[in-house]
Design an enzyme around this catalytic site. Sequence first.
Site, PDB file in Angstrom:
ATOM      1  N   GLY A   1     -40.982  -1.479   2.030  1.00 32.44           N
ATOM      2  CA  GLY A   1     -41.882  -0.652   1.234  1.00 32.44           C
ATOM      3  C   GLY A   1     -41.817  -0.972  -0.246  1.00 32.44           C
TER       4      GLY A   1
ATOM      5  CD  GLU B   1     -45.163  -2.312   3.253  1.00 34.05           C
ATOM      6  OE1 GLU B   1     -44.258  -1.452   3.273  1.00 34.05           O
ATOM      7  OE2 GLU B   1     -45.945  -2.479   4.196  1.00 34.05           O
TER       8      GLU B   1
ATOM      9  CD  GLU C   1     -41.036  -3.648   6.310  1.00 34.39           C
ATOM     10  OE1 GLU C   1     -40.891  -4.895   6.315  1.00 34.39           O
ATOM     11  OE2 GLU C   1     -41.683  -3.052   5.434  1.00 34.39           O
TER      12      GLU C   1
HETATM   13  C1  HXC Z   1     -31.743   3.779   2.397  1.00 33.14           C
HETATM   14  C2  HXC Z   1     -30.615   2.075   1.366  1.00 33.14           C
HETATM   15  C3  HXC Z   1     -31.702   1.203   1.566  1.00 33.14           C
HETATM   16  C4  HXC Z   1     -32.862   1.726   2.220  1.00 33.14           C
HETATM   17  C5  HXC Z   1     -30.152   0.116   0.552  1.00 33.14           C
HETATM   18  N1  HXC Z   1     -29.679   1.363   0.739  1.00 33.14           N
HETATM   19  N2  HXC Z   1     -31.387  -0.008   1.054  1.00 33.14           N
HETATM   20  N3  HXC Z   1     -30.639   3.351   1.793  1.00 33.14           N
HETATM   21  N4  HXC Z   1     -32.821   3.010   2.634  1.00 33.14           N
HETATM   22  N5  HXC Z   1     -33.976   0.993   2.436  1.00 33.14           N
HETATM   23  C6  HXC Z   1     -28.376   1.899   0.327  1.00 33.14           C
HETATM   24  C7  HXC Z   1     -27.240   1.370   1.208  1.00 33.14           C
HETATM   25  O1  HXC Z   1     -27.153   2.130   2.383  1.00 33.14           O
HETATM   26  C8  HXC Z   1     -26.052   1.573   0.301  1.00 33.14           C
HETATM   27  O2  HXC Z   1     -25.669   2.942   0.330  1.00 33.14           O
HETATM   28  C9  HXC Z   1     -26.610   1.283  -1.073  1.00 33.14           C
HETATM   29  O3  HXC Z   1     -28.033   1.450  -0.963  1.00 33.14           O
HETATM   30  C10 HXC Z   1     -26.326  -0.117  -1.527  1.00 33.14           C
HETATM   31  O4  HXC Z   1     -26.778  -1.022  -0.536  1.00 33.14           O
HETATM   32  P1  HXC Z   1     -25.841  -2.176   0.091  1.00 33.14           P
HETATM   33  O5  HXC Z   1     -26.420  -2.534   1.409  1.00 33.14           O
HETATM   34  O6  HXC Z   1     -24.404  -1.760   0.064  1.00 33.14           O
HETATM   35  O7  HXC Z   1     -26.059  -3.348  -0.962  1.00 33.14           O
HETATM   36  P2  HXC Z   1     -26.031  -4.921  -0.713  1.00 33.14           P
HETATM   37  O8  HXC Z   1     -24.907  -5.288   0.184  1.00 33.14           O
HETATM   38  O9  HXC Z   1     -26.115  -5.539  -2.056  1.00 33.14           O
HETATM   39  O10 HXC Z   1     -27.377  -5.241   0.098  1.00 33.14           O
HETATM   40  C11 HXC Z   1     -28.619  -5.030  -0.518  1.00 33.14           C
HETATM   41  C12 HXC Z   1     -29.736  -5.102   0.560  1.00 33.14           C
HETATM   42  C13 HXC Z   1     -29.445  -4.128   1.707  1.00 33.14           C
HETATM   43  C14 HXC Z   1     -29.867  -6.533   1.087  1.00 33.14           C
HETATM   44  C15 HXC Z   1     -31.041  -4.728  -0.168  1.00 33.14           C
HETATM   45  O11 HXC Z   1     -29.140  -2.840   1.149  1.00 33.14           O
HETATM   46  C16 HXC Z   1     -30.547  -3.953   2.675  1.00 33.14           C
HETATM   47  O12 HXC Z   1     -30.779  -4.791   3.536  1.00 33.14           O
HETATM   48  N6  HXC Z   1     -31.251  -2.806   2.614  1.00 33.14           N
HETATM   49  C17 HXC Z   1     -32.294  -2.466   3.541  1.00 33.14           C
HETATM   50  C18 HXC Z   1     -33.551  -3.281   3.287  1.00 33.14           C
HETATM   51  C19 HXC Z   1     -34.632  -2.949   4.295  1.00 33.14           C
HETATM   52  O13 HXC Z   1     -34.451  -3.068   5.511  1.00 33.14           O
HETATM   53  N7  HXC Z   1     -35.778  -2.470   3.809  1.00 33.14           N
HETATM   54  C20 HXC Z   1     -36.923  -2.091   4.634  1.00 33.14           C
HETATM   55  C21 HXC Z   1     -36.833  -0.622   4.975  1.00 33.14           C
HETATM   56  S1  HXC Z   1     -38.093  -0.124   6.080  1.00 33.14           S
HETATM   57  P3  HXC Z   1     -24.131   3.381   0.412  1.00 33.14           P
HETATM   58  O14 HXC Z   1     -24.196   4.873   0.514  1.00 33.14           O
HETATM   59  O15 HXC Z   1     -23.545   2.701   1.604  1.00 33.14           O
HETATM   60  O16 HXC Z   1     -23.551   2.882  -0.886  1.00 33.14           O
HETATM   61  C22 HXC Z   1     -39.434   0.003   5.113  1.00 33.14           C
HETATM   62  C23 HXC Z   1     -40.637   0.410   5.823  1.00 33.14           C
HETATM   63  C24 HXC Z   1     -41.764   0.527   4.880  1.00 33.14           C
HETATM   64  O17 HXC Z   1     -39.428  -0.199   3.946  1.00 33.14           O
HETATM   65  C25 HXC Z   1     -42.882   1.190   5.537  1.00 33.14           C
HETATM   66  C26 HXC Z   1     -43.853   1.761   4.574  1.00 33.14           C
HETATM   67  C27 HXC Z   1     -43.296   2.861   3.846  1.00 33.14           C
END
Ligand code: HXC
Length: 259
Positions: free
Chosen positions: A110, A113, A133
């Site tokens: 997102g 996006e 995603e």
């Molecule tokens: C909730 C999130 C998050 C997310 C990161 N965090 N991304 N929390 N939702 N999308 C939180 C982690 O849980 C963590 O919390 C803190 O942020 C730091 O993240 P880390 O993973 O420890 O950092 P790092 O190792 O540097 O990795 C960074 C990263 C990774 C590669 C960006 O966080 C990641 O893969 N995040 C998810 C990315 C993702 O899948 N996005 C798509 C989401 S679905 P704590 O509490 O543990 O410190 C989507 C659908 C959209 O977007 C649809 C339309 C709306």
Amino acid sequence: MAYELIEVRTEAGKVGVVQLNRPKQLNALNNQLMDELGAALKAFDADPAIGCMVVTGSEKAFAAGADIGAMASYGFAEVYGGDYITRNWETIRQVRKPVIAAVSGFALGGGCELAMMCDFIIAADNARFGQPEIKLGIIPGAGGTQRLPRAVGKSKAMDMALTARMMDATEAERAGLVSRVVPLDKLMDEALGAALTICELPQLAVMAAKESVNRSFETGLSDGVMFERRLFHALFATADQKEGMDAFVGKRKPQFRHR
Ligand code: HXC
């Protein structure tokens, strides 16, 4: 209005800046944040003193996507019934003045996006874009499968959506996803400079240019060219067209009044 998950300020009295402010969660986008973002952009859009907006995040993350924790337990009834995504994600598309995304760090899911919903993207050299995603058992839900191929072509869009691989800033610029890449410490200067340039230009023409470029994504070529031509004709009814052309012919600096 008080905002909790975003910071709002103005630059030079003309640029409305919105900074996403959940740094510990890498600016994961939840409903409250998207409500606040939409409200802030609408307020700037309605403010005659504001000519352009900039949306930015933190150094490490523009936004790492929708808030996965908030979504994890949802079923169809909640996401469909509650109109998750469309209820407050599309507000940014209703804003008529330009919105620039100033992206550093992760712009994922997102977050990517959201950046693509802005009118153009200026990226820091540490920016990384992706639609991961698929790793969560879902697909992009806020336009990623539609806007990404329009920006970078089918092959790269498929690659990113199917493998979840990220694109760095250099590749993103080469592919046309971002308009400029600058060193991280210059990101806001560059974005605010572009925004201030836009603020100085005739606002009705700025809004018409945005509307016309956006129409190119919605229509065929001849209808789009006709739409452009009618807006082009209409701008000859504005005071700023007279001023801009008189100033050019008279070899003087124009004084635009945004009317
Ligand atoms: C909730 C999130 C998050 C997310 C990161 N965090 N991304 N929390 N939702 N999308 C939180 C982690 O849980 C963590 O919390 C803190 O942020 C730091 O993240 P880390 O993973 O420890 O950092 P790092 O190792 O540097 O990795 C960074 C990263 C990774 C590669 C960006 O966080 C990641 O893969 N995040 C998810 C990315 C993702 O899948 N996005 C798509 C989401 S679905 P704590 O509490 O543990 O410190 C989507 C659908 C959209 O977007 C649809 C339309 C709306």
